[in-house]
Write a protein that holds these residues in place. Structure first.
Motif, PDB file in Angstrom:
ATOM      1  N   TRP A   1      -1.615   3.379   4.759  1.00 22.44           N
ATOM      2  CA  TRP A   1      -1.341   3.469   3.416  1.00 22.44           C
ATOM      3  C   TRP A   1      -0.156   4.596   3.323  1.00 22.44           C
TER       4      TRP A   1
ATOM      5  N   ALA B   1      -1.543   2.311  -4.090  1.00 21.87           N
ATOM      6  CA  ALA B   1      -0.728   0.987  -4.111  1.00 21.87           C
ATOM      7  C   ALA B   1       0.052   0.603  -5.121  1.00 21.87           C
TER       8      ALA B   1
ATOM      9  N   ALA C   1      -8.018  -2.578  -4.535  1.00 21.63           N
ATOM     10  CA  ALA C   1      -7.341  -1.860  -3.061  1.00 21.63           C
ATOM     11  C   ALA C   1      -7.618  -0.356  -3.128  1.00 21.63           C
TER      12      ALA C   1
ATOM     13  N   VAL D   1      -4.511  -3.477  -8.021  1.00 24.56           N
ATOM     14  CA  VAL D   1      -4.574  -2.138  -7.536  1.00 24.56           C
ATOM     15  C   VAL D   1      -6.041  -1.380  -7.468  1.00 24.56           C
TER      16      VAL D   1
ATOM     17  N   LEU E   1       0.815  -1.131  -0.025  1.00 26.36           N
ATOM     18  CA  LEU E   1       0.010   0.003  -0.059  1.00 26.36           C
ATOM     19  C   LEU E   1       0.861   1.319   0.082  1.00 26.36           C
TER      20      LEU E   1
ATOM     21  N   LEU F   1      -1.712  -4.727   3.500  1.00 21.02           N
ATOM     22  CA  LEU F   1      -3.148  -4.745   2.823  1.00 21.02           C
ATOM     23  C   LEU F   1      -4.003  -5.975   3.874  1.00 21.02           C
TER      24      LEU F   1
END
Length: 260
Positions: free
Chosen positions: A129, A133, A150, A147, A6, A96
């Protein structure tokens, strides 16, 4: 060992960084990490690395990249199965998974009415984060899908956090962030509803009304945007009506009325 996807791809073995530098090794590692503790078929790795035009040596190249990753990790993290490869991670090792678990627990607290606890949990989840990502990895079709998934989860978590903050009466604090999010996601009516409510509670009724009017105009002017519904969603229209008449219930925290 710590694994990060992330933001920049990173692998840390205690204080020592062991992140591979070779582009295809990084791509393979990223694919295994976004599917951690699940088998990734060799054919999927080939598709990720070369899309739909792999060389004849593709499978051998995949095996070689995995071998080099095993050496870099210095652990029995990557298992070979009949179908492909599986990278094992443990609790607390992969950002993640940490993010997903935190969001799940926050949503459970929301369902119990524990808004302050859920807000804190969502803020801690989003703090994991470190940027977009896999920002420094060349991604193929499978990683791009991961990606995108996410980033959708991140936006949902941000939206949920802002919803909680509105429930807690923090409408002025979220106005700027909400305006930026609506600018970046102009078709997201969940965000638009949140911004309309925040504007109204901040004494900016006219701006809330103008935001709804702009949404209607955009839906009528952009057929692709309005493919599913040419008019604003029912909840958005109801909120607009309540704002027009100055419904006193809008001043009462009510997540169900405006949530995404």
């Amino acid at each position: 060992m710590k694994f990060s996807v992330l933001g920049p791809l990173a692998v840390a073995d205690g204080p020592r960084l062991v992140t591979p530098s070779a582009p295809k090794q990084r791509q393979v590692l990223a694919l295994l990490l976004v599917n951690a503790n699940h088998v990734v078929p060799v054919r999927d790795v080939v598709t990720e690395l070369w899309e739909y035009d792999p060389p004849r040596s593709a499978v051998a190249a995949v095996h070689n990249n995995v071998m080099l990753l095993r050496r870099a990790l210095r652990d029995d993290r990557i298992a070979t199965t009949d179908q492909g490869y599986l990278l094992r991670t443990r609790a607390g090792e992969l950002d993640l998974a940490e993010f997903a678990d935190a969001v799940t627990s926050a949503r459970a607290w929301l369902s119990e009415g524990r808004h302050a606890d859920a807000g804190r949990r969502l803020r801690s989840a989003l703090a994991v984060w470190g940027g977009p990502a896999l920002v420094d990895v060349a991604v193929g079709p499978l990683l791009q899908a991961a990606v995108d998934r996410a980033e959708r989860l991140r936006l949902e978590a941000v939206t949920a956090r802002i919803s909680v903050e509105l429930v807690l009466g923090l409408h002025r604090e979220v106005l700027g962030e909400l305006a930026g999010l609506v600018h970046d996601h102009p078709a997201d009516e969940g965000l638009i509803r949140l911004l309309m409510l925040a504007l109204y509670r901040a004494g900016r009724q006219a701006d809330a009304i103008a935001l709804y009017t702009a949404l209607r105009g955009r839906l009528s002017a952009e057929p692709a945007l309005a493919a599913d519904h040419p008019e604003p969603e029912a909840r958005t229209a109801e909120l607009y009506t309540d704002i027009l008449i100055g419904d006193p219930l809008l001043d009462v925290p009510a997540l169900a009325r405006v949530g995404p």
